[in-house]
Design an enzyme around this catalytic site. Structure first.
Site, PDB file in Angstrom:
ATOM      1  N   LEU A 160       0.848  -1.191   0.000  1.00  0.00           N
ATOM      2  CA  LEU A 160       0.000   0.000   0.000  1.00  0.00           C
ATOM      3  C   LEU A 160       0.887   1.246   0.000  1.00  0.00           C
ATOM      4  O   LEU A 160       1.683   1.455   0.912  1.00  0.00           O
ATOM      5  CB  LEU A 160      -0.924  -0.006   1.216  1.00  0.00           C
ATOM      6  CG  LEU A 160      -1.800  -1.262   1.384  1.00  0.00           C
ATOM      7  CD1 LEU A 160      -2.804  -1.062   2.510  1.00  0.00           C
ATOM      8  CD2 LEU A 160      -2.517  -1.609   0.082  1.00  0.00           C
ATOM      9  N   GLY A 188      -0.950   6.761   0.222  1.00  0.00           N
ATOM     10  CA  GLY A 188      -1.204   7.831   1.185  1.00  0.00           C
ATOM     11  C   GLY A 188      -0.582   9.162   0.801  1.00  0.00           C
ATOM     12  O   GLY A 188       0.454   9.225   0.132  1.00  0.00           O
ATOM     13  N   THR A 193      -7.403   1.507   4.395  1.00  0.00           N
ATOM     14  CA  THR A 193      -6.546   0.399   3.972  1.00  0.00           C
ATOM     15  C   THR A 193      -7.336  -0.724   3.311  1.00  0.00           C
ATOM     16  O   THR A 193      -6.861  -1.350   2.354  1.00  0.00           O
ATOM     17  CB  THR A 193      -5.778  -0.151   5.175  1.00  0.00           C
ATOM     18  OG1 THR A 193      -6.706  -0.436   6.240  1.00  0.00           O
ATOM     19  CG2 THR A 193      -4.757   0.856   5.674  1.00  0.00           C
ATOM     20  N   TYR A 252       3.302  -2.311   3.686  1.00  0.00           N
ATOM     21  CA  TYR A 252       3.081  -0.866   3.651  1.00  0.00           C
ATOM     22  C   TYR A 252       4.334  -0.155   3.152  1.00  0.00           C
ATOM     23  O   TYR A 252       5.441  -0.415   3.638  1.00  0.00           O
ATOM     24  CB  TYR A 252       2.691  -0.351   5.046  1.00  0.00           C
ATOM     25  CG  TYR A 252       1.366  -0.923   5.487  1.00  0.00           C
ATOM     26  CD1 TYR A 252       0.180  -0.229   5.290  1.00  0.00           C
ATOM     27  CD2 TYR A 252       1.301  -2.205   6.041  1.00  0.00           C
ATOM     28  CE1 TYR A 252      -1.043  -0.786   5.658  1.00  0.00           C
ATOM     29  CE2 TYR A 252       0.091  -2.769   6.407  1.00  0.00           C
ATOM     30  CZ  TYR A 252      -1.080  -2.052   6.211  1.00  0.00           C
ATOM     31  OH  TYR A 252      -2.287  -2.615   6.561  1.00  0.00           O
ATOM     32  N   ASN A 294      -1.510  -3.955  16.464  1.00  0.00           N
ATOM     33  CA  ASN A 294      -1.516  -4.437  15.089  1.00  0.00           C
ATOM     34  C   ASN A 294      -0.515  -3.629  14.274  1.00  0.00           C
ATOM     35  O   ASN A 294      -0.569  -2.398  14.251  1.00  0.00           O
ATOM     36  CB  ASN A 294      -2.924  -4.272  14.506  1.00  0.00           C
ATOM     37  CG  ASN A 294      -2.963  -4.520  13.021  1.00  0.00           C
ATOM     38  OD1 ASN A 294      -2.337  -5.451  12.526  1.00  0.00           O
ATOM     39  ND2 ASN A 294      -3.708  -3.689  12.296  1.00  0.00           N
ATOM     40  N   HIS A 337      49.388  18.796  -4.948  1.00  0.00           N
ATOM     41  CA  HIS A 337      48.811  20.083  -4.561  1.00  0.00           C
ATOM     42  C   HIS A 337      48.100  20.749  -5.736  1.00  0.00           C
ATOM     43  O   HIS A 337      48.643  20.844  -6.832  1.00  0.00           O
ATOM     44  CB  HIS A 337      49.893  21.076  -4.081  1.00  0.00           C
ATOM     45  CG  HIS A 337      51.005  20.470  -3.319  1.00  0.00           C
ATOM     46  ND1 HIS A 337      50.923  20.193  -1.974  1.00  0.00           N
ATOM     47  CD2 HIS A 337      52.248  20.075  -3.709  1.00  0.00           C
ATOM     48  CE1 HIS A 337      52.068  19.663  -1.570  1.00  0.00           C
ATOM     49  NE2 HIS A 337      52.878  19.574  -2.603  1.00  0.00           N
ATOM     50  N   TYR A 389      44.383  20.070 -11.568  1.00  0.00           N
ATOM     51  CA  TYR A 389      43.233  19.450 -12.233  1.00  0.00           C
ATOM     52  C   TYR A 389      43.760  18.525 -13.315  1.00  0.00           C
ATOM     53  O   TYR A 389      44.469  18.961 -14.237  1.00  0.00           O
ATOM     54  CB  TYR A 389      42.309  20.494 -12.852  1.00  0.00           C
ATOM     55  CG  TYR A 389      41.216  19.863 -13.688  1.00  0.00           C
ATOM     56  CD1 TYR A 389      40.214  19.109 -13.083  1.00  0.00           C
ATOM     57  CD2 TYR A 389      41.209  19.980 -15.076  1.00  0.00           C
ATOM     58  CE1 TYR A 389      39.231  18.503 -13.832  1.00  0.00           C
ATOM     59  CE2 TYR A 389      40.220  19.375 -15.841  1.00  0.00           C
ATOM     60  CZ  TYR A 389      39.239  18.642 -15.215  1.00  0.00           C
ATOM     61  OH  TYR A 389      38.260  18.029 -15.954  1.00  0.00           O
ATOM     62  N   ASN A 398      55.521  13.124 -11.762  1.00  0.00           N
ATOM     63  CA  ASN A 398      55.292  14.157 -10.747  1.00  0.00           C
ATOM     64  C   ASN A 398      54.561  15.328 -11.395  1.00  0.00           C
ATOM     65  O   ASN A 398      55.070  15.936 -12.347  1.00  0.00           O
ATOM     66  CB  ASN A 398      56.612  14.639 -10.152  1.00  0.00           C
ATOM     67  CG  ASN A 398      56.380  15.603  -8.994  1.00  0.00           C
ATOM     68  OD1 ASN A 398      56.217  15.183  -7.855  1.00  0.00           O
ATOM     69  ND2 ASN A 398      56.351  16.892  -9.287  1.00  0.00           N
TER      70      ASN A 398
END
Length: 454
Positions: free
Chosen positions: A6, A9, A77, A98, A165, A359, A362, A373
């Site tokens: 279910l 909701g 339900t 559920y 329940n 260091h 990119y 290196n």
């Protein structure tokens, strides 16, 4: 076996436009957790009842083994299960779950199904210290279940009952079809309660049995962000316990988040605040520093990942040294003893053994050889505004600081690039290559002086 989940909701108390069952636990929708558990039982038919946000729920969990039924109006339900009836096989029992109860284990459900068999009505129950808000299990003098009464309809004596329940039931589908057709909504909620089928079962002489979960938290439902947070912490605590029992050292078990599958070798140590997403494997002797985020990646034996690193769909080789504050993006593959230091980003690049970028660099769309290196401030300029281009750096290259490699470009074996070089052509092997503007000193120059304010 049929399984009905279910998931219709609205979740008003979540105060969110996202359908309740799609709110995440450990990075995945609650409904996805319930579906995983359901699949562990190998159902012949798996039906999800959708309602509020139906299109989004369908899209989120679409799979070949899932059928959908729609509850256009949320009338309880019992009414929700009615919508699934046309999709069920009457020759097999039906288990009702559920979508907002994500922590129930397959073992608990298997115990309930085994207890009920093919002909009995099975209810998953649990004793709560404070049962307020839950439907109570009413038993006769012999201990048999005779009905389930909701909180708003309970007498004072019934409210004192602590056995509640959970909502999870299993019963013969043919009987369920009959019982659902007789439900009434003359109750405080004005809804068709699935729990009322218990009284129908008793009236028809169908034995009603119960099973209990291994822990109360297995049955906790989520109706608010507070409850969502509580379930999240329980789940993460369970993940931490599993890791500890497998020999992993967690410096604080309360401060780790596993949002997927984390597997570890021997003598692995994880510091505080780390997040693991998707499938992550840490090999023997790995040490993960504080506040790292690792997603769909492998970290090789003996590697150290220092604090505040982000690793996403990457492979770190044995004895690697990563960070602090390093970022490995998708497609990164690092060989043995590769060092990627602070404020270095690597993307879609293969870096061979014993190479270092310690260091502020990119390295993107690149193939880097061994013993290279890469100096501070080095950038592989891989994007021309339309396409990405590759940089190739062969073995034993030394790249000086503040170097730009304008791709596509190759640096041959043993080459050295002087600091500040902008490389646009191939650098030959074993030679020094540099490009540098002529240095000038202007003798008569004077630094500007600020004028006083008027």
């Amino acid at each position: 076996m049929n399984i009905v989940i279910l998931a219709a909701g609205m979740g008003k108390r979540m105060y969110s436009d996202l359908p309740k069952v799609l709110h995440p636990v450990a990075g995945r929708p609650m409904l996805a957790h319930v579906l995983d558990t359901a699949r562990a039982l190998s159902p012949s038919r798996l039906v999800v009842v959708v309602g509020h946000g139906a299109a989004r729920v369908r899209e989120a969990v679409a799979a070949d083994d899932v059928a959908f039924a729609e509850q256009a109006q949320q009338l309880g339900t019992g009414h929700a299960v009615m919508q699934a009836l046309p999709l069920l096989d009457d020759n097999q029992p039906t288990l009702v779950l559920y979508g907002d109860v994500p922590l129930t284990s397959a073992a608990t459900l298997q115990a309930l199904v085994a207890e009920a068999g093919a002909q009995r009505f099975g209810v998953l129950t649990v004793e709560m210290p404070d049962p307020t808000g839950y439907g109570r299990i009413v038993r006769d003098a012999a201990g048999s279940i005779v009905r389930i009464v909701e909180q708003k309809d309970a007498t004072e004596a019934e409210k004192a009952i602590r056995e509640i329940n959970t909502g999870i039931i299993v019963c013969p589908t043919g009987h369920l079809r009959k019982w659902l057709s007789t439900l009434r909504n003359d109750n405080a909620q004005g809804e068709y309660y699935l729990t009322d089928t218990v009284e129908r079962a008793v009236a028809d002489g169908v034995e009603t049995v119960s099973a209990q979960p291994a822990a109360v938290w297995e049955t906790l439902g989520v109706n608010s962000k507070l409850q969502l947070a509580e379930v999240e912490r329980i789940h993460q605590g369970n993940q931490a316990r599993r890791l500890l029992e497998a020999g992993v050292t967690l410096l604080d078990p309360a401060r780790i988040d596993v949002r997927g599958e984390l597997t570890c070798g021997r003598d692995v140590t994880i510091d505080v605040g780390c997040v693991f997403e998707g499938r992550v494997h840490l090999e023997d002797g790995v040490r993960i520093g504080a506040h790292c985020v690792i997603r769909n990646s492998t970290v090789g034996a003996g590697a150290q990942v220092h604090p505040f690193c982000h690793i996403d769909e990457a492979k770190v080789g044995p004895a690697g040294r990563i960070g602090p504050y390093a970022r490995l993006r998708p497609g990164t593959e690092l060989g043995e003893d590769v060092h990627i230091g602070n404020f270095v980003e690597v993307k879609n690049a293969q870096v061979a053994a014993h190479s270092k970028a310690n260091h502020l660099a990119y390295v993107g769309d690149a193939t880097v050889g061994s013993r290279v290196n890469i100096g501070a401030g080095t950038i592989t300029c891989n994007y021309d505004g339309v396409n990405k281009h590759r940089t190739v750096i062969e073995d034993d290259v030394f790249i000086g600081s503040d170097t730009q490699l304008v791709a596509p470009v190759t640096v041959r074996r043993g080459a050295t690039l002087g600091a500040g070089t902008t490389l646009t052509k191939e650098a030959p092997a074993d030679k020094l290559t540099l490009s540098r503007a002529k240095q000038l000193t202007i003798d008569a120059w004077q630094r500007p002086v600020k004028q006083p304010k008027q």
